[in-house]
Design an enzyme around this catalytic site. Structure first.
Site, PDB file in Angstrom:
ATOM      1  N   LEU A   1      32.939  46.554  45.392  1.00  0.00           N
ATOM      2  CA  LEU A   1      32.865  47.838  46.098  1.00  0.00           C
ATOM      3  C   LEU A   1      34.255  48.467  46.120  1.00  0.00           C
ATOM      4  CD1 LEU A   1      30.973  49.690  47.728  1.00  0.00           C
ATOM      5  CD2 LEU A   1      31.702  48.469  49.788  1.00  0.00           C
TER       6      LEU A   1
ATOM      7  N   LYS B   1      38.434  52.540  47.944  1.00  0.00           N
ATOM      8  CA  LYS B   1      39.309  53.697  47.793  1.00  0.00           C
ATOM      9  C   LYS B   1      38.515  54.974  47.538  1.00  0.00           C
ATOM     10  CE  LYS B   1      43.276  51.019  46.156  1.00  0.00           C
ATOM     11  NZ  LYS B   1      44.237  50.788  45.054  1.00  0.00           N
TER      12      LYS B   1
ATOM     13  N   ASP C   1      48.756  29.346  54.897  1.00  0.00           N
ATOM     14  CA  ASP C   1      47.540  30.099  54.574  1.00  0.00           C
ATOM     15  C   ASP C   1      46.306  29.447  55.213  1.00  0.00           C
ATOM     16  OD1 ASP C   1      48.327  32.304  53.055  1.00  0.00           O
ATOM     17  OD2 ASP C   1      48.463  31.134  51.216  1.00  0.00           O
TER      18      ASP C   1
ATOM     19  N   GLY D   1      61.706  14.443  65.379  1.00  0.00           N
ATOM     20  CA  GLY D   1      62.625  14.349  66.510  1.00  0.00           C
ATOM     21  C   GLY D   1      63.485  13.103  66.463  1.00  0.00           C
TER      22      GLY D   1
END
Length: 397
Positions: A72, A75, A169, A230
């Site tokens: 689709l 724009k 991500d 740590g």
């Protein structure tokens, strides 16, 4: 009463996700039983276009199975009009475009929620939809750098290193799915949809817990390589074996006692340098030398089996070939071999989310570009045949 129905059965999700973040959230929804419609631009989303270089996009096949696929052109005004009609029938929309893109296209939350007040609109971005850093360009690599994750990864005498996997991500995608399902749950109570967002940067901060402990205690958070972030646990490292490497971690004193037995070093049980985790952390070099003197004489499998027999958390460092063929994950159905029409014979994954009592959603390969245009636009959305043909001819779809 327990139900065997998929948790998201009957839910329709419009997945405008691209690359990993949005696409993974859509994948989790599809594997939870939702009907997920992957909406791509006519040229395909960027992850699919990588196939033009490599001959096939395995990542696209991994993250877009069990989805319907349509194209689709958002724009174009007609493309936006079609999306608006789809939103009128959908329950949720996922997008991870740069902030402001959907609004500039005229299909932002304000317009879409006016069409369907029950819509759950899920937006993923690198740095969030507000704030001074909103428009920073965001990819997994750049967010690893900006979030501080890269600064603590690697060896202290070498440059920073990114994590090997696209961890940011997928942290973002997992949180997007959490936002989606939480908002859908609220909608069941209130009847109203809402906009939810996830910033990739913000998903990283909680993962820095050990390193932040060091920072707030001393003002520094050095790169600790494979040691505890740590520097507060010993042993906690990756050690040489005769055929590779093994990871060893001792959390409790029971683990330490078990490791001494596994190593045949019961004589060290009363050594004051090693008697507590605090003492071992102060003498970390001694501990590491002691452990590696043992592991280096054995294969990874021998270290693993011996340590497991004594209740010590140890694992071999495996390569991807070993992981792809992992009998445990294949037995559980997490991994399965697929003869994919576009990428060949590969091992793909199921969802890590397991809903007991529910039969796994049957696997369907990721759709070729626009494969379900007719099924979605004509059969589901109800466009007339003439209108559909015109959209095709005008390259809107």
């Amino acid at each position: 009463m327990p139900t065997s129905e998929a948790p998201l059965a009957g839910i329709v999700v419009l997945d405008l996700g691209q690359i990993y973040q949005g696409s993974y959230a859509g994948f989790l929804a599809a594997k939870a039983g939702a009907q997920v419609i992957k909406v791509e631009p006519p040229q395909g989303e960027p992850l699919r276009r990588r196939a033009e270089i490599s001959g096939g996009s395995v990542p696209f096949a991994m993250l877009n199975c069990n989805k319907l696929g349509v194209t689709l052109d958002l724009k174009s005004e007609r493309g936006r009009s079609v999306l608006a009609k789809m939103v009128g029938r959908a329950d949720a929309l996922i997008e991870n475009f740069a902030p402001g893109v959907m609004d500039r296209l005229g299909v932002g939350y304000e317009r879409l929620s006016a069409i369907n007040p029950r819509l759950v609109y899920v937006s993923g971005s690198g740095y969030g939809l507000t704030g001074p850093d909103r428009d920073n360009l965001a990819m997994d690599l750049t967010v690893q750098a900006y979030s501080g994750l890269m600064s603590i990864t690697g060896y202290p005498d070498r440059p920073p290193v990114k994590a090997g996997g696209a961890v940011v991500d997928f942290l973002g995608g997992t949180h997007l799915y959490g936002a989606l399902t939480t908002a859908l749950f609220q909608r069941e109570r209130t009847g109203a949809g809402r906009k939810v967002e996830v910033s990739m940067q913000e998903t990283v901060y909680p993962t820095l817990a050990s390193n932040l402990g060091s920072y707030f205690a001393s003002g520094e958070a050095p790169r600790t390589a494979n040691k505890h972030g740590g520097l507060a646990i010993a042993p906690y490292n990756v050690y040489r074996a005769s055929d590779g490497h093994v990871a060893v971690i001792v959390i409790t004193e029971q683990h330490w006692a078990g490791l001494l037995k596994a190593m045949g070093r019961g004589d060290l049980a009363d050594d004051p340098r090693l008697s507590t985790n605090a003492a071992r952390s102060r003498n970390m070099a001694v501990v590491d030398e002691l452990v590696e003197a043992w592991t280096a004489t054995l294969t990874r499998s021998e270290v693993f089996e011996t340590a497991r027999a004594h209740g010590v958390p140890v694992a071999p460092v495996r390569d991807l070939g070993e992981v792809v063929n992992d009998p445990h994950m294949h037995e559980r159905g997490m991994l399965h071999w697929v003869d994919h029409p576009e990428v060949g014979r590969v091992v793909l994954h199921a969802s890590p989310l397991r809903f007991h009592g529910m039969a796994p959603v049957a696997y369907r390969t990721s759709p070729p570009k626009g494969a379900d245009n007719r099924a979605v636009y004509v059969d589901w959305l109800g466009l007339a045949e003439g209108e559909y043909r015109q959209l095709v001819d005008d390259k809107v779809i």
